[in-house]
Motif scaffolding. Structure first.
Motif, PDB file in Angstrom:
ATOM      1  N   UNK A   1       0.899  -1.463  -0.088  1.00  0.00           N
ATOM      2  CA  UNK A   1      -0.234   0.083  -0.103  1.00  0.00           C
ATOM      3  C   UNK A   1       1.033   1.464   0.223  1.00  0.00           C
TER       4      UNK A   1
ATOM      5  N   UNK B   1       0.569   4.150  -2.787  1.00  0.00           N
ATOM      6  CA  UNK B   1       0.467   5.166  -2.118  1.00  0.00           C
ATOM      7  C   UNK B   1       1.745   5.980  -2.860  1.00  0.00           C
TER       8      UNK B   1
ATOM      9  N   UNK C   1      11.284   7.751   6.392  1.00  0.00           N
ATOM     10  CA  UNK C   1      10.210   7.530   5.543  1.00  0.00           C
ATOM     11  C   UNK C   1      10.508   6.425   4.905  1.00  0.00           C
TER      12      UNK C   1
ATOM     13  N   UNK D   1      10.807  13.381  -1.904  1.00  0.00           N
ATOM     14  CA  UNK D   1      10.377  15.045  -1.402  1.00  0.00           C
ATOM     15  C   UNK D   1      10.654  15.737  -0.340  1.00  0.00           C
TER      16      UNK D   1
ATOM     17  N   UNK E   1      -6.226  14.655  -3.086  1.00  0.00           N
ATOM     18  CA  UNK E   1      -6.346  12.961  -1.881  1.00  0.00           C
ATOM     19  C   UNK E   1      -7.811  12.062  -2.697  1.00  0.00           C
TER      20      UNK E   1
ATOM     21  N   UNK F   1       2.272  14.105  -7.104  1.00  0.00           N
ATOM     22  CA  UNK F   1       2.177  12.336  -6.365  1.00  0.00           C
ATOM     23  C   UNK F   1       3.688  12.134  -5.090  1.00  0.00           C
ATOM     24  N   UNK F   2       5.279  12.748  -6.011  1.00  0.00           N
ATOM     25  CA  UNK F   2       6.833  12.621  -4.808  1.00  0.00           C
ATOM     26  C   UNK F   2       6.509  13.317  -3.450  1.00  0.00           C
TER      27      UNK F   2
ATOM     28  N   UNK G   1       3.870  13.855  -2.069  1.00  0.00           N
ATOM     29  CA  UNK G   1       2.439  13.349  -1.473  1.00  0.00           C
ATOM     30  C   UNK G   1       3.866  12.183   0.039  1.00  0.00           C
ATOM     31  N   UNK G   2       4.847  11.541  -0.780  1.00  0.00           N
ATOM     32  CA  UNK G   2       5.877  11.353   0.292  1.00  0.00           C
ATOM     33  C   UNK G   2       6.293  11.802   1.076  1.00  0.00           C
ATOM     34  N   UNK G   3       6.756  12.776   1.200  1.00  0.00           N
ATOM     35  CA  UNK G   3       6.914  13.912   2.159  1.00  0.00           C
ATOM     36  C   UNK G   3       7.236  13.317   3.406  1.00  0.00           C
ATOM     37  N   UNK G   4       5.763  13.299   4.038  1.00  0.00           N
ATOM     38  CA  UNK G   4       5.843  12.811   5.507  1.00  0.00           C
ATOM     39  C   UNK G   4       6.474  11.272   5.586  1.00  0.00           C
ATOM     40  N   UNK G   5       7.253  11.737   6.867  1.00  0.00           N
ATOM     41  CA  UNK G   5       7.449   9.437   6.626  1.00  0.00           C
ATOM     42  C   UNK G   5       7.278   8.532   6.678  1.00  0.00           C
ATOM     43  N   UNK G   6       5.190   8.712   7.261  1.00  0.00           N
ATOM     44  CA  UNK G   6       4.414   7.942   7.804  1.00  0.00           C
ATOM     45  C   UNK G   6       3.611   8.078   6.138  1.00  0.00           C
ATOM     46  N   UNK G   7       3.444   8.784   5.007  1.00  0.00           N
ATOM     47  CA  UNK G   7       2.799   8.633   4.273  1.00  0.00           C
ATOM     48  C   UNK G   7       2.641   7.476   3.786  1.00  0.00           C
ATOM     49  N   UNK G   8       1.400   6.992   3.615  1.00  0.00           N
ATOM     50  CA  UNK G   8       0.744   5.349   2.345  1.00  0.00           C
ATOM     51  C   UNK G   8       0.913   4.880   3.341  1.00  0.00           C
ATOM     52  N   UNK G   9       0.233   4.747   4.819  1.00  0.00           N
ATOM     53  CA  UNK G   9       0.269   3.883   5.549  1.00  0.00           C
ATOM     54  C   UNK G   9      -1.012   3.112   5.709  1.00  0.00           C
ATOM     55  N   UNK G  10      -1.640   1.643   5.429  1.00  0.00           N
ATOM     56  CA  UNK G  10      -2.863   2.143   4.856  1.00  0.00           C
ATOM     57  C   UNK G  10      -3.541   2.089   6.278  1.00  0.00           C
ATOM     58  N   UNK G  11      -5.165   2.503   5.907  1.00  0.00           N
ATOM     59  CA  UNK G  11      -6.005   2.449   7.890  1.00  0.00           C
ATOM     60  C   UNK G  11      -6.153   0.974   7.604  1.00  0.00           C
TER      61      UNK G  11
END
Lengths: 200, 237
Positions: A52, A56, A135, A142, B15, B35-36, B38-48
């Motif tokens: 995921x 993402x 990250x 980024x 989003x 898109x790139x 969006x990944x700046x946050x180290x926790x980005x993309x962890x699924x719910x």
């Protein structure tokens, strides 16, 4: 029907009407049990976060990332052979992810906007616990883009992309009008798109 | 609700699913950058957790339905195999395209030789012997690229506009006859039964079946004044 890779049920029984699995000379030796996944649930639980996050990072929005993650597992788990090593299962999931993503772009925009470097990704860990404090490579890239921008441009992109604030909120935080925030964001993105990849 | 097509980069900022359609010049670079970022946050993309649980359930139902190793417990869940993936995985507002890849993956996955090699045969035109032009939608309801479902006592289908041309296709999946749903965001018709989708002009877009289902039968359609009409079997009273 062609030979299908052997599937196992969640109880560890071999699927296939009770027939014992036949070894085929063209298949590799069965990996030691300790290095294998016990069942598809374990494969899923061990890899879903990673797949995921990867999706993402490649599509930049949650609805598409969720759809693509589902697609990878729906496509991969049915025919998956669990007699191979964990590493091979992960590599197989990554290859499937690469194919699913390529197909997504082809259909959605007709242009492959992002792709998956299977070799590079294979070296990254699996679950949430494996997320690097910074990250990982996508976050570093980024960060590098943001750091290359003038303050106001960086700030508007941080508010919108990193903090996920609405344009109204972001405008307020920056003390500008909503229209100005939109213009700033647009210009900032244009400039950000010109920041070269590392090593270029 | 906005009718104008959203730019891909805006979707990422909000989003939201990336809209389908060829990008405009410059869009791709902006989209890639967005898109790139969006990944700046180290926790980005962890699924719910909710997503992870729902997908696990879906996979259990799917694997139970597909293989001989299906467990009684999985089979016993009412409606488990009939839940449309999209309804399950995405909220009602988060409908997106993106089931692509299934057909393509079959070769990679050692599927049983279906997919593109068994090219779909054309289903041709549904042209009733005894037919009548029937108004099925006001012309104003069909903006370019939009589609609308219609249903009579004899036929269910979809009309859509492609520029000045209007077209109509049957609304029943050519695999087993499940009634298709309009996926307006993706501009396609989804089968709720077996992850199959058709374009608005009836072509088979993707499927996960052994052989590709044929395209949807087309119907004759036309603009008549302020109405869209389709040539349908004459109804008997």
């Amino acid at each position: 029907m062609r030979d299908r890779p052997m599937a196992e049920t969640s109880g560890g029984e071999v699927a296939g009407g009770g027939e014992a699995p036949r070894l085929r000379p063209d298949l590799r030796a069965v990996a030691p049990a300790a290095d294998r996944y016990a069942d598809w649930r374990e494969v899923y639980d061990d890899n879903v976060v990673r797949i995921h996050r990867l999706m993402y990072a490649k599509v930049g929005n949650r609805p598409d990332a969720e759809d693509l993650t589902a697609e990878v597992f729906l496509a991969a788990l049915g025919p998956m052979r669990l007699s191979v090593s964990r590493g091979e299962v992960r590599a197989y999931l990554l290859r499937t992810a690469g194919t699913v993503l390529a197909s997504f772009w082809r259909r959605r925009l007709g242009v492959e906007v992002t792709s998956i470097d299977v070799d590079a990704e294979a070296s990254v860990g699996t679950g949430a616990a494996d997320i690097a404090p910074d990250g990982g490579p996508n976050a570093r890239r980024a960060r590098r883009i943001l750091d290359a921008l003038p303050d106001r441009y960086r700030r508007v992109l941080e508010l919108r992309f990193v903090e996920g604030r609405s344009v109204r909120d972001s405008a307020e935080a920056m003390g500008v009008t909503v229209a100005n925030a939109k213009v700033l964001q647009h210009r900032a993105l244009r400039l950000a798109a010109t920041v070269p990849e590392e090593g270029r | 609700m906005r009718r104008r097509r959203r730019r891909p980069v805006d979707a990422v900022v909000e989003d939201q699913p990336i809209p389908a359609g060829p990008p405009e010049p410059g869009d791709v670079d902006l989209l890639r950058t967005a898109i790139e970022l969006r990944s700046a946050d180290p926790g980005a993309g962890v699924p719910s957790e909710e997503f992870v649980d729902r997908l696990r359930e879906r996979l259990a139902a799917d694997l139970a339905g597909a293989g001989p190793g299906a467990s009684a417990a999985d089979h016993g869940r009412p409606g488990a195999e009939r839940i449309p993936r999209r309804a399950l995985l995405a909220g009602a507002g988060a409908v997106a395209a993106g089931v692509a890849g299934v057909v393509l993956d079959r070769s990679l996955l050692g599927g049983s030789g279906g997919g593109e090699s068994q090219a779909a045969r054309p289903s041709g035109e549904l042209d009733p012997v005894d037919g009548t032009w029937v108004a099925v939608a006001p012309a104003s309801a069909l903006a370019d690229g939009a589609a609308q479902r219609f249903s009579t006592s004899t036929v269910t289908g979809f009309v859509s506009a492609d520029g000045n041309e209007v077209r109509a296709v049957s609304g029943a999946c050519t695999h087993q006859g499940c009634l298709l749903r309009l996926n307006a965001d993706a501009g396609r018709l989804d089968c709720p039964c077996h992850r199959t989708a058709f374009s608005l002009d009836g072509k088979t877009l993707f499927h996960q079946l052994i052989a590709a289902p044929p395209p949807l039968p087309r119907l004759r359609a036309r603009r008549a004044g302020d109405q869209i009409e389709v040539f349908l079997p004459t109804e008997r009273s």
